[in-house]
Design a protein around this motif. Structure first.
Motif, PDB file in Angstrom:
ATOM      1  N   ILE A 146       0.903  -0.986   0.038  1.00 54.63           N
ATOM      2  CA  ILE A 146       0.031  -0.041   0.083  1.00 54.63           C
ATOM      3  C   ILE A 146       0.664   1.130  -0.129  1.00 54.63           C
ATOM      4  CG2 ILE A 146      -2.093   0.988   1.016  1.00 54.63           C
ATOM      5  CD1 ILE A 146      -2.731  -1.435   0.221  1.00 54.63           C
ATOM      6  N   ALA A 197      -6.687   3.317   3.313  1.00 54.10           N
ATOM      7  CA  ALA A 197      -6.795   2.687   2.163  1.00 54.10           C
ATOM      8  C   ALA A 197      -7.349   1.117   2.216  1.00 54.10           C
ATOM      9  CB  ALA A 197      -5.566   2.475   1.269  1.00 54.10           C
ATOM     10  N   LEU A 198      -6.762   0.579   3.280  1.00 56.82           N
ATOM     11  CA  LEU A 198      -7.311  -1.012   3.504  1.00 56.82           C
ATOM     12  C   LEU A 198      -8.890  -0.936   4.073  1.00 56.82           C
ATOM     13  CD1 LEU A 198      -4.121  -2.281   5.179  1.00 56.82           C
ATOM     14  CD2 LEU A 198      -5.125  -3.053   2.874  1.00 56.82           C
ATOM     15  N   ARG A 235     -10.927   1.289   3.333  1.00 53.37           N
ATOM     16  CA  ARG A 235     -11.906   1.443   2.394  1.00 53.37           C
ATOM     17  C   ARG A 235     -11.917   0.438   1.181  1.00 53.37           C
ATOM     18  NH1 ARG A 235      -9.496   6.875   0.600  1.00 53.37           N
ATOM     19  NH2 ARG A 235     -11.149   7.092  -1.146  1.00 53.37           N
ATOM     20  N   ALA A 236     -10.884  -0.448   1.426  1.00 51.03           N
ATOM     21  CA  ALA A 236     -10.932  -1.603   0.388  1.00 51.03           C
ATOM     22  C   ALA A 236     -11.627  -2.829   1.191  1.00 51.03           C
ATOM     23  CB  ALA A 236      -9.755  -1.844  -0.064  1.00 51.03           C
ATOM     24  N   TRP A 239      -9.280  -4.166   5.906  1.00 46.05           N
ATOM     25  CA  TRP A 239      -8.172  -3.696   7.245  1.00 46.05           C
ATOM     26  C   TRP A 239      -8.584  -4.695   8.339  1.00 46.05           C
ATOM     27  CZ3 TRP A 239      -4.603  -1.108   8.860  1.00 46.05           C
ATOM     28  CH2 TRP A 239      -4.432  -0.652  10.405  1.00 46.05           C
ATOM     29  N   ARG A 266      -8.110  -7.307  -3.555  1.00 47.09           N
ATOM     30  CA  ARG A 266      -8.497  -6.189  -2.922  1.00 47.09           C
ATOM     31  C   ARG A 266      -7.385  -5.215  -2.339  1.00 47.09           C
ATOM     32  NH1 ARG A 266     -11.887  -8.141   1.483  1.00 47.09           N
ATOM     33  NH2 ARG A 266     -11.244 -10.313   0.863  1.00 47.09           N
ATOM     34  N   ALA A 271      -6.852  -1.490  -2.985  1.00 50.29           N
ATOM     35  CA  ALA A 271      -6.308  -0.608  -1.956  1.00 50.29           C
ATOM     36  C   ALA A 271      -5.061  -0.058  -2.169  1.00 50.29           C
ATOM     37  CB  ALA A 271      -6.155  -1.757  -0.711  1.00 50.29           C
TER      38      ALA A 271
END
Lengths: 312, 305
Positions: free
Chosen positions: B150, B172-173, B175-176, B179, B200, B204
């Motif tokens: 990332i 980012a994680l 939103r993808a 996380w 994914r 991300a």
């Protein structure tokens, strides 16, 4: 079994096989002829392997039986001497290590950079790039003595005029293994999937950032394996060092780049050409040391390769 | 313009309303009420982020896709569908100049991004790709840790100067929707993740660079149905913030996720060379329920392909 009988049997077998293969519900038995052919082929492969192994085994056993007796700590830590019982290989070992370090320092950056250019930037549709590629392939096959002459003419004398120094020796060996390093580094770079480059550049990385941060780190195990193996080739070379005029009787360790030097293969060569039988035994001891160094270097390469084996 | 286009259907072409958001559509619909009876009301025509005019792509002189004219709406999901070899991936790769990486690839016609010609001589493709990210067919995580995967984009783009890298990665994680699955193993290699997680992660990774557009080249073709549906959900969420253009072989996927659909077909020239052409571009609903071109109908109803 005579030939006629065998042919008749084979023909019968073949006919039966055809008939049986037509019957969809029956798997025909394996053809004996094919089985024998496979066995003979396999036996040939094993024999070829044994030829190589046997030669190596004879060499190692012979050298061990000759040289193990005189291989001791004082042999490793003494300088050459006119008297066999005082003679040792310390200056040869340090000389070889110096050569290897200089060689690595020169050849790894240059070789990897050349490989990056050829693999990542060169447009193969251009004739000059193809010419360079072809030349590098050819250079890898040029006999080492020719590199020795090159080193003598351009490094020891000529434009660079370095003299008979360990620097000139190391650079000459560097030129010798440069094509091998370029080729193996290119293979390592090529093994990194294109998707890694695309992935990086799809994020807005420049071509160079993609190479520097993603492709090169992924290729380092392959590159270092190739580089280490070429260094092990360099450390065993004798002919180019004779050409560049390395001395064979050096009773001190190299003190710097401009120092005179000797190396293990040279010391071995020198002792073997001596008329005294004791020196020939010392040569065997030195060969054991050289072989152990080679095994150690190659093991490092194998460890690196296994440890970082890629899993994409 | 493709000969398949026929303005009288009111659905097939985007050229007409390329520069003006909505004028021609409603009256045209009125003229063909029978065809539109069962359709849901048309979403407000989105502002165009890409304008392609007569775009043709060649690989070493060989035509791959010919004369595509299409406008792609902002914050919409646009699907490119069609059989293999129809040039949809090629066209997608024009949108962020990814084709530049292929020696011998040439692009004719005009590709405009927010009115700016992407192929103008003073445009740096790297700057284009910073704004228009890409997710590939096969998940291609870097052989590094999840965190570094990332962080790579933000690092090379210099985004970590004014923002904390850890925050960017977590954001980012999250939103993808990855996380929770990976927060305890950020320093483990991304290669050990499942295929769906890897894809994914790749999404991300793209989100982390905060692009305007995300191009997806068959993002689910290597994934199982459950991973696929997670990615589709994700696309629907991302649509709030990003424009998405997705190439897919899976017509149901196009029907499920996209707002607009472009159908491409393979044409065979006299010299037996094959190239792709755009047949029809319209709202997804229209393409799947009431296409104006017979070829589109045959494809989406499964008669061919």
């Amino acid at each position: 079994m005579n030939a006629g009988k065998r042919n008749a049997r084979d023909a019968a077998l073949a006919g039966a096989a055809v008939e049986q293969s037509l019957a969809a519900d029956h798997i025909p038995p394996a053809s004996r002829k094919m089985l024998w052919r496979e066995r003979i082929f396999k036996a040939l492969l094993i024999v070829s392997l044994l030829v190589g192994m046997a030669v190596l085994a004879i060499l190692v056993i012979d050298v061990l039986s000759d040289g193990l007796g005189t291989l001791n700590l004082s042999f490793l830590t003494s300088f050459p001497s006119a008297f066999p019982k005082n003679a040792g290989i310390e200056s040869a070992i340090t000389g070889s290590l110096w050569l290897m370090a200089i060689c690595a320092f020169f050849v790894i950056p240059v070789g990897v950079a050349a490989a990056i250019y050829l693999e990542e930037f060169a447009d193969r549709r251009r004739w000059w790039n193809r010419l360079i590629e072809l030349n590098i392939q050819n250079l890898a096959a040029v006999p080492s003595i020719v590199y020795g002459i090159l080193g003598l003419a351009y490094l020891v004398r000529g434009p660079l005029d370095l003299g008979r120094t360990v620097l000139a020796g190391g650079l000459t060996l560097g030129l010798l293994v440069l094509p091998v390093v370029v080729i193996s580094s290119r293979e390592a770079l090529r093994a990194v999937p294109g998707s890694i480059r695309e992935g990086a550049m799809g994020l807005g990385a420049t071509r160079w950032q993609a190479i520097w941060y993603q492709v090169l780190p992924a290729a380092i195990p392959g590159i270092s394996t190739g580089a280490i193996l070429s260094l092990s080739r360099a450390i065993g070379e004798t002919a180019p060092l004779i050409m560049v005029g390395a001395a064979t009787f050096i009773a001190f360790n190299p003190t710097g780049l401009n120092s005179a030097f000797t190396a293990l293969p040279l010391q071995i060569y020198n002792w073997l050409s001596s008329p005294q039988a004791e020196f020939k035994i010392l040569a065997a001891s030195a060969i054991i040391v050289l072989l152990m160094m080679l095994v150690a270097i190659n093991s490092v390469a194998i460890i690196i390769r296994n440890r970082y084996e890629k899993k994409w | 313009m493709s000969p398949a286009h026929d303005d009288s259907t009111g659905t097939s072409t985007m050229d007409a309303d390329a520069n003006t958001p909505s004028p021609s559509h409603e009256p045209v619909h009125m003229q063909t009420p029978a065809l539109n009876e069962h359709m849901t009301p048309k979403p407000e025509a989105a502002e165009k982020i890409f304008e392609l005019t007569d775009v043709s792509v060649r690989y070493s002189g060989k035509l791959a896709v010919k004369d595509v004219t299409v406008g792609i709406g902002t914050k919409q999901i646009t699907a490119l569908i069609g059989a293999s070899g129809c040039g949809k991936s090629t066209l997608l790769r024009c949108l962020n100049r990814m084709n530049d990486l292929i020696p011998g690839a040439t692009v004719d016609g005009s590709v405009k991004y927010r009115g700016q010609d992407l192929y103008a001589s003073n445009v740096d493709p790297v700057q284009v790709r910073k704004r228009i990210g890409m997710v590939f067919q096969k998940p291609n995580p870097f052989p590094k840790s999840i965190y570094d995967n990332i962080a790579f984009g933000p690092r090379v783009l210099g985004m970590n100067k004014d923002r904390n890298l850890d925050e960017i990665v977590e954001n980012a994680l999250t939103r993808a929707s990855l996380w929770d699955e990976v927060k305890d193993r950020l320093d483990e290699s991304a290669i050990g993740m499942s295929g769906g997680q890897q894809q994914r992660l790749c999404i991300a990774r793209t989100i982390a660079t905060n692009p305007q557009v995300i191009l997806m080249d068959e993002p689910c073709s290597a994934l199982d149905p459950i991973s696929t549906s997670r990615i589709e959900d994700l696309m629907n969420e991302l649509k709030e913030q990003f424009t998405i253009v997705v190439v897919t072989h899976n017509m149901q996927q196009a029907a499920r996720v996209s707002d607009m659909t472009a159908y491409f077909t393979v044409e065979v020239a006299e010299d037996d060379k094959r190239y792709g052409r755009l047949v029809e571009f319209a709202e997804t609903e229209t393409i799947f329920t009431n296409p104006s071109d017979q070829r589109t109908e045959d494809y989406v109803t499964g008669k061919v392909g």
